[in-house]
Scaffold this motif. Structure first.
Motif, PDB file in Angstrom:
ATOM      1  N   GLY A 151       2.530 -11.889   9.622  1.00  0.00           N
ATOM      2  CA  GLY A 151       3.225 -10.797  10.295  1.00  0.00           C
ATOM      3  C   GLY A 151       2.499 -10.249  11.511  1.00  0.00           C
ATOM      4  O   GLY A 151       3.016  -9.375  12.206  1.00  0.00           O
ATOM      5  N   THR A 152       1.305 -10.765  11.809  1.00  0.00           N
ATOM      6  CA  THR A 152       0.610 -10.346  13.032  1.00  0.00           C
ATOM      7  C   THR A 152       1.013 -11.206  14.223  1.00  0.00           C
ATOM      8  O   THR A 152       0.496 -11.020  15.333  1.00  0.00           O
ATOM      9  N   SER A 153       1.903 -12.133  13.982  1.00  0.00           N
ATOM     10  CA  SER A 153       2.333 -13.062  15.034  1.00  0.00           C
ATOM     11  C   SER A 153       2.991 -12.317  16.192  1.00  0.00           C
ATOM     12  O   SER A 153       3.646 -11.296  16.002  1.00  0.00           O
ATOM     13  N   PRO A 154       2.827 -12.837  17.423  1.00  0.00           N
ATOM     14  CA  PRO A 154       3.584 -12.251  18.537  1.00  0.00           C
ATOM     15  C   PRO A 154       5.063 -12.603  18.390  1.00  0.00           C
ATOM     16  O   PRO A 154       5.416 -13.572  17.725  1.00  0.00           O
ATOM     17  N   SER A 155       5.927 -11.803  19.003  1.00  0.00           N
ATOM     18  CA  SER A 155       7.359 -12.116  18.966  1.00  0.00           C
ATOM     19  C   SER A 155       8.011 -11.590  20.226  1.00  0.00           C
ATOM     20  O   SER A 155       7.505 -10.649  20.848  1.00  0.00           O
ATOM     21  N   GLY A 156       9.117 -12.201  20.614  1.00  0.00           N
ATOM     22  CA  GLY A 156       9.830 -11.768  21.807  1.00  0.00           C
ATOM     23  C   GLY A 156      10.163 -10.282  21.696  1.00  0.00           C
ATOM     24  O   GLY A 156      10.800  -9.860  20.731  1.00  0.00           O
ATOM     25  N   ALA A 157       9.697  -9.494  22.663  1.00  0.00           N
ATOM     26  CA  ALA A 157       9.985  -8.065  22.706  1.00  0.00           C
ATOM     27  C   ALA A 157       9.513  -7.329  21.449  1.00  0.00           C
ATOM     28  O   ALA A 157      10.044  -6.288  21.089  1.00  0.00           O
ATOM     29  N   HIS A 158       8.491  -7.874  20.808  1.00  0.00           N
ATOM     30  CA  HIS A 158       7.917  -7.265  19.594  1.00  0.00           C
ATOM     31  C   HIS A 158       9.018  -6.938  18.577  1.00  0.00           C
ATOM     32  O   HIS A 158       9.011  -5.882  17.937  1.00  0.00           O
ATOM     33  N   THR A 159       9.954  -7.856  18.410  1.00  0.00           N
ATOM     34  CA  THR A 159      11.045  -7.618  17.460  1.00  0.00           C
ATOM     35  C   THR A 159      10.649  -7.981  16.027  1.00  0.00           C
ATOM     36  O   THR A 159      11.355  -7.623  15.087  1.00  0.00           O
ATOM     37  N   GLU A 160       9.567  -8.743  15.871  1.00  0.00           N
ATOM     38  CA  GLU A 160       9.102  -9.158  14.536  1.00  0.00           C
ATOM     39  C   GLU A 160      10.283  -9.676  13.691  1.00  0.00           C
ATOM     40  O   GLU A 160      10.586  -9.127  12.628  1.00  0.00           O
ATOM     41  N   PRO A 161      10.928 -10.751  14.181  1.00  0.00           N
ATOM     42  CA  PRO A 161      12.215 -11.165  13.610  1.00  0.00           C
ATOM     43  C   PRO A 161      12.087 -12.089  12.405  1.00  0.00           C
ATOM     44  O   PRO A 161      12.625 -13.191  12.401  1.00  0.00           O
ATOM     45  N   TRP A 162      11.335 -11.665  11.404  1.00  0.00           N
ATOM     46  CA  TRP A 162      11.099 -12.532  10.255  1.00  0.00           C
ATOM     47  C   TRP A 162      11.197 -11.770   8.942  1.00  0.00           C
ATOM     48  O   TRP A 162      10.902 -10.591   8.854  1.00  0.00           O
ATOM     49  N   THR A 163      11.630 -12.484   7.903  1.00  0.00           N
ATOM     50  CA  THR A 163      11.599 -11.963   6.538  1.00  0.00           C
ATOM     51  C   THR A 163      11.001 -13.047   5.648  1.00  0.00           C
ATOM     52  O   THR A 163      11.440 -14.198   5.691  1.00  0.00           O
ATOM     53  N   PHE A 164       9.996 -12.677   4.876  1.00  0.00           N
ATOM     54  CA  PHE A 164       9.337 -13.618   3.970  1.00  0.00           C
ATOM     55  C   PHE A 164       9.766 -13.285   2.550  1.00  0.00           C
ATOM     56  O   PHE A 164       9.444 -12.211   2.040  1.00  0.00           O
ATOM     57  N   CYS A 165      10.497 -14.203   1.930  1.00  0.00           N
ATOM     58  CA  CYS A 165      10.896 -13.989   0.541  1.00  0.00           C
ATOM     59  C   CYS A 165       9.913 -14.715  -0.361  1.00  0.00           C
ATOM     60  O   CYS A 165       9.806 -15.947  -0.315  1.00  0.00           O
ATOM     61  N   LEU A 166       9.215 -13.947  -1.148  1.00  0.00           N
ATOM     62  CA  LEU A 166       8.186 -14.497  -2.030  1.00  0.00           C
ATOM     63  C   LEU A 166       8.779 -14.604  -3.438  1.00  0.00           C
ATOM     64  O   LEU A 166       9.125 -13.601  -4.059  1.00  0.00           O
ATOM     65  N   ILE A 167       8.879 -15.831  -3.923  1.00  0.00           N
ATOM     66  CA  ILE A 167       9.537 -16.061  -5.211  1.00  0.00           C
ATOM     67  C   ILE A 167       8.484 -16.291  -6.285  1.00  0.00           C
ATOM     68  O   ILE A 167       7.733 -17.274  -6.225  1.00  0.00           O
ATOM     69  N   LYS A 168       8.442 -15.410  -7.258  1.00  0.00           N
ATOM     70  CA  LYS A 168       7.550 -15.624  -8.405  1.00  0.00           C
ATOM     71  C   LYS A 168       8.339 -15.833  -9.692  1.00  0.00           C
ATOM     72  O   LYS A 168       7.829 -16.395 -10.643  1.00  0.00           O
ATOM     73  N   SER A 169       9.601 -15.422  -9.709  1.00  0.00           N
ATOM     74  CA  SER A 169      10.431 -15.531 -10.911  1.00  0.00           C
ATOM     75  C   SER A 169      10.749 -16.989 -11.240  1.00  0.00           C
ATOM     76  O   SER A 169      11.281 -17.735 -10.400  1.00  0.00           O
ATOM     77  N   ALA A 170      10.418 -17.391 -12.464  1.00  0.00           N
ATOM     78  CA  ALA A 170      10.690 -18.777 -12.886  1.00  0.00           C
ATOM     79  C   ALA A 170      12.187 -19.064 -12.809  1.00  0.00           C
ATOM     80  O   ALA A 170      12.600 -20.178 -12.444  1.00  0.00           O
TER      81      ALA A 170
END
Lengths: 289, 289
Positions: B124-143
């Motif tokens: 999430g420290t990555s640069p992005s166009g116009a600092h929009t931070e256009p990402w969502t990380f879905c972390l799956i732990k549920s079996a």
């Protein structure tokens, strides 16, 4: 037939005028509907876009090694996992990349070219669709080439600011203190122009599809940025508006390469300032399931 | 007016037929010319593609902070450059990322979730166009969720291997020892599904363009891969073929998000093997000017 038609058209020109008007308005309407989805720089990006779209429509594993009909397959060897890690683990890595900022005020303080080369070498360890390694890093050290790059970019940027973009856009940009003048392009000791290769060639000369060349090359840029930070260098991720073809031509790059990003590399000036931006918190970018 | 026109058309129906035919053939011709440049999955990707194309046609600086009409601009503060670096500099970083390999044989050995979260935070420290931070990380732990993801992907992959892809493709894949069975999807302690946000929303609810959302999110993936390696974890960069919409739906993600990549995260199995692939040398990926 032709005579009959001609006579009809001549006798009943009103209907011809009405029909032609209808054709014109229908075409105009359809153009407007479609224009948002269609490329404007068609002739230049045709090959690449087709391939990118292929990759986007049909999605496939993009490990280091998967999916290439043209990949020469070799032995499989044991791999016991990451053995070279950071002493401080991911905390050390996080602190490092969180310290990175994009800068626009870059000094001409010299940088050891070997360090920059090593950063590029690190970027080359990135995974890519079918292990095609679809990237070319052009490292610019020549003052003359930097000058020409700056001239190309500033001329385009001048038009972007003065003509192409809306007044609102220009106004909104003001507080960011940017304009068409890009001093860093000649001040920075190095520029790195990263090209993605839309396709490659097999040993027999046949064209080879580079699946996911844009994603793969962008991932490599992420590794490059981390590498620069690890070495204490700063940079700025730019994608110079409308300059791709002219820069490709200046550097004499082949038709299958398209400029993805341009990064000036160096140290900040003594008076360098950056916007006091915050990054989103972990809970704003992550969802747990 | 209407009466006059009607009478014209009725009296001279031949001309009407000819005119309509001309309209039809012109439209048909234009459709054919344009179809190669137009998306096939239009309804599903319309919003995203429009924005992606915008970003590709008009290229702009994509620093941490540039180009957003909707970016709330804040103070500018001094920045003296990278101060948190690696002790061993870029040599240490290169050795670390060069040790990274994509793996497909992932054990169910537990992994501390806090480490994975920190890796995502680093991304999430990555640069992005116009600092929009256009990402969502879905972390799956549920079996259970992992199981459903595996079912979706294996069903699609089965069709890819059996029907969609050419026999040549399937044959060429054999030496890579891959097939539609993806054990790692349920064995790996975690899956990370990275979504790019095609657009966002301003504070006032208006839609906000996310310039370069694909490049920006891919750069973040490059940083994520480096972060995982720094922590001694392994992964595999995959883009599951045709599964994006079903996976988005399973995770109840909003319409503006599109799956970019899926990464299983964990440690290799004891018998893990990887193809004995070589990476290109620096002189094959770099040109100096």
């Amino acid at each position: 037939m032709l005579n009959i038609e001609n006579s009809f058209f001549l006798q009943h020109w009103e209907i011809v005028v009405i029909s032609v008007s209808i054709v014109y308005f229908i075409l105009k309407l359809r153009d407007n509907q479609k224009s948002s989805a269609v490329e404007t720089n068609q002739q230049q990006v045709n090959d690449e876009e087709t391939i990118d779209n292929d990759a986007k429509d049909g999605e496939v594993d993009t490990g280091d090694d998967e999916l290439s009909p043209s990949l020469e397959v070799v032995n499989h060897i044991p791999y016991r996992g990451a053995s070279v890690v950071l002493k401080g683990g991911v905390d050390e890595f996080y602190n490092m990349v969180n310290n990175r900022r994009s800068i626009r005020m870059i000094s001409n303080k010299p940088v050891d070219i070997e360090i920059v080369k090593k950063c590029i070498h690190a970027a080359g360890t990135s995974p890519s669709g079918a292990h095609t390694e679809p990237w070319t890093f052009c490292l610019i050290k020549s003052a003359d080439v930097k000058k020409q790059i700056r001239e190309i970019i500033e001329a385009e940027e001048y038009m972007n600011y003065k003509q192409r973009m809306s007044k609102q856009w220009t106004a909104d940009l003001k507080p960011l203190r940017t304009n068409h003048i890009k001093e860093y392009l000649t001040e920075a000791p190095y520029l790195i122009l990263v090209f993605k290769q839309a396709f490659g060639f097999k040993a027999n000369g046949e064209r080879k599809t580079h699946y996911y060349n844009e994603i793969s090359t962008s991932i490599a840029v992420g590794i490059l940025l981390s590498a620069l930070q690890s070495a204490g260098l700063s940079s700025l991720t730019t994608t110079p508006l409308n300059c791709g073809p002219a820069l490709r031509s200046l550097l004499n790059r082949p038709q299958n390469e398209k400029l993805l990003v341009l990064l000036p590399v160096g140290y900040p000036t003594d008076n360098c300032e950056v916007p006091d931006l915050k990054r989103k918190g972990l809970d704003e970018i992550m969802e747990i399931y």
